[in-house]
Design a protein around this motif. Sequence first.
Motif, mmCIF file in Angstrom:
data_model
loop_
_atom_site.group_PDB
_atom_site.id
_atom_site.type_symbol
_atom_site.label_atom_id
_atom_site.label_comp_id
_atom_site.label_asym_id
_atom_site.label_seq_id
_atom_site.Cartn_x
_atom_site.Cartn_y
_atom_site.Cartn_z
ATOM 1 N N UNK A 1 0.885 -1.372 -0.006
ATOM 2 C CA UNK A 1 -0.078 0.189 -0.048
ATOM 3 C C UNK A 1 1.036 1.255 0.043
ATOM 4 N N UNK A 2 2.011 0.955 -0.418
ATOM 5 C CA UNK A 2 2.992 2.244 -0.597
ATOM 6 C C UNK A 2 2.518 3.225 -1.693
ATOM 7 N N UNK A 3 2.197 4.496 -1.452
ATOM 8 C CA UNK A 3 1.687 5.471 -2.559
ATOM 9 C C UNK A 3 2.780 6.623 -2.525
ATOM 10 N N UNK A 4 2.949 7.282 -3.516
ATOM 11 C CA UNK A 4 3.893 8.471 -3.588
ATOM 12 C C UNK A 4 3.044 9.496 -3.144
ATOM 13 N N UNK A 5 3.973 10.542 -2.562
ATOM 14 C CA UNK A 5 3.362 11.598 -1.996
ATOM 15 C C UNK A 5 3.119 12.818 -3.223
#
Length: 217
Positions: free
Chosen positions: A3-7
């Motif tokens: 669930x890593x999403x870019x800022x």
Amino acid sequence: LNRLTPDFKTIAEFRRKHPRAFRQLCRHFVRFCRDAGWLASREVAIDGSKFGAVASKKRVVSRQALVREEQALNARIDAWLEGLDETDHEEAHRDGPDDDQRRRSLERLKALRDQTRDSRERMERLGIQHHVTGEPEARLMRSPQGNRTAYNLQTAVDTDTHLIVHHETVQDGDDSRQLQPMAEATQTALERGNLSILADAGYSNGEQQQRCEERNL
């Protein structure tokens, strides 16, 4: 990816560093959708949106303001020179701390005058009335919130799928000269002959409309 999403700053920084790759990605996506048959409609809507720049209105420099500033600096320089001439006539001129300070002050005024003149001449060569210091690609534009530094983002959208098929950032404060270039660019992106273009009254320009009709747009 856990669930890593870019800022959003990461995305903005990537777009800033790789503008050509980002634009090519958009073109490839439109081409993919076109080849897949998702952009079969011959009707496209175009519109412009004002996106605010980072620089504030205080950073806007107008050509008229530069003319007035240059005239004021010339007047100050003339006054300095007249004062030095009067001093030379009244007393024997000898080099000293006061003389050096006067020369430095006069040189600073001349340097500022030359910088102002160079900026004005550069704006005249570019044919622009306003320049935003620190963000030269932005322009002072009228918006519902009043005048502000901004960019005019032109967007062409397929009316069936609502997918963006072409976009372009321009420096014009209104949309009156964008009908033909946006229609032609959209036609190229979709590889279609005749297109029905929908636009609001802001694109009302007889010359632009005639050119579109001549090119079967």
